[in-house]
Design an enzyme around this catalytic site. Structure first.
Site, PDB file in Angstrom:
ATOM      1  N   SER A 131       0.805  -1.127   0.088  1.00  0.00           N
ATOM      2  CA  SER A 131       0.003  -0.128   0.015  1.00  0.00           C
ATOM      3  C   SER A 131       0.945   1.455   0.013  1.00  0.00           C
ATOM      4  CB  SER A 131      -0.778   0.087   1.244  1.00  0.00           C
ATOM      5  OG  SER A 131      -1.418   1.288   1.610  1.00  0.00           O
ATOM      6  N   TYR A 144      -1.512  -1.511  10.629  1.00  0.00           N
ATOM      7  CA  TYR A 144      -1.786  -1.798   9.308  1.00  0.00           C
ATOM      8  C   TYR A 144      -0.526  -1.028   8.473  1.00  0.00           C
ATOM      9  CZ  TYR A 144      -3.531  -1.288   4.391  1.00  0.00           C
ATOM     10  OH  TYR A 144      -3.701  -1.496   3.008  1.00  0.00           O
TER      11      TYR A 144
END
Length: 251
Positions: A131, A144
């Protein structure tokens, strides 16, 4: 030609399956939700094997590998993952550890096992999905962001090892910004920026993977964001990141 995709029941993995099938690849699709995989299989024209497994369980990662290791796999896409929104001190430890198991441990295990096979053949593609979060700290989504940083750095390190061996095996990392997928619902978050379409991200990722690009960042705005973050002092970046995260209202 044969590709295996984890997290293929929705989002980027789902669209990657459709794109690779159109390119003539047979597929091994892996996810927890078997019904969705079977529904996807019905829309594809190439041969498709559906495997329902929860890869946050370590034993299932090894089980998956043992089940498919003797097949002529050309592409491995480690796409399965999820996020959580909220202060680190208030998040469920069980959920966070489950995220670490899926976002990090499963990627690590499958990358290593398939990489060893690919190196023996001196061919194959591994694409790890991280990401844009991998490039910066993420207050309010600290775990995360940290998991995606691990995936990025692991991939970069392996890339250099392969390059020095003059290996023909490819490894790369997809680092998208916000994407319109089920991620938002799972993470209990709503992005203030409009996400790119999952199909566009998947299409771009496949093209750049086959061009053997190391870091794949879809979208000009996200490329600029990653570039300019390098020049922002760390503590200021933390404050900016927190302000942006605060705009992600729980859904």
């Amino acid at each position: 030609m044969l590709a295996i995709i984890t997290g293929a029941s929705s989002g980027i993995g789902y669209d990657m399956a459709k794109i690779l099938s159109k390119r003539g690849y047979d597929l091994i699709l892996v996810a927890r939700r078997k019904e969705r995989l079977l529904k996807l299989k019905q829309t594809l024209k190439t041969e498709v094997t559906v495997i329902s497994l929860d890869l946050s369980i370590t034993e299932n990662c090894y089980s998956l590998y043992e089940r498919v290791r003797n097949q002529p796999i050309d592409i491995v896409i480690n796409n399965a993952g999820f996020g959580l929104f909220g202060e680190f001190s208030k998040q469920s430890l069980e959920k966070e550890l489950n995220m670490v198991d899926l976002n990090i441990k499963a990627v690590h295990i499958l990358t290593k096992l398939f990489l060893q096979d690919f190196m023996m053949k001196d061919k194959g593609y591994i694409l790890n999905v991280a990401s844009s979060a991998a490039f910066q700290p993420g207050p309010l989504m600290a775990t995360y962001y940290a998991t995606k940083a691990y995936v990025l750095r692991l991939t970069e390190g392996i890339y250099e090892e392969l390059r020095r061996k003059k290996s023909h095996v490819y490894i790369g990392c997809l680092c998208p910004g916000p994407v319109a997928t089920e991620f938002n619902q799972v993470a209990n978050v709503s992005f203030s920026l409009n996400g790119l379409s999952s199909n566009d991200v998947a299409q771009y990722a496949i093209e750049k993977m086959l061009q053997r690009k190391l870091i794949i960042i879809p979208g000009i705005l996200m490329k600029l964001n990653v570039f300019f973050n390098r020049f922002v002092p760390r503590k200021l970046l933390l404050r900016i990141a927190y302000h942006i995260q605060r705009q992600k209202d729980g859904v």
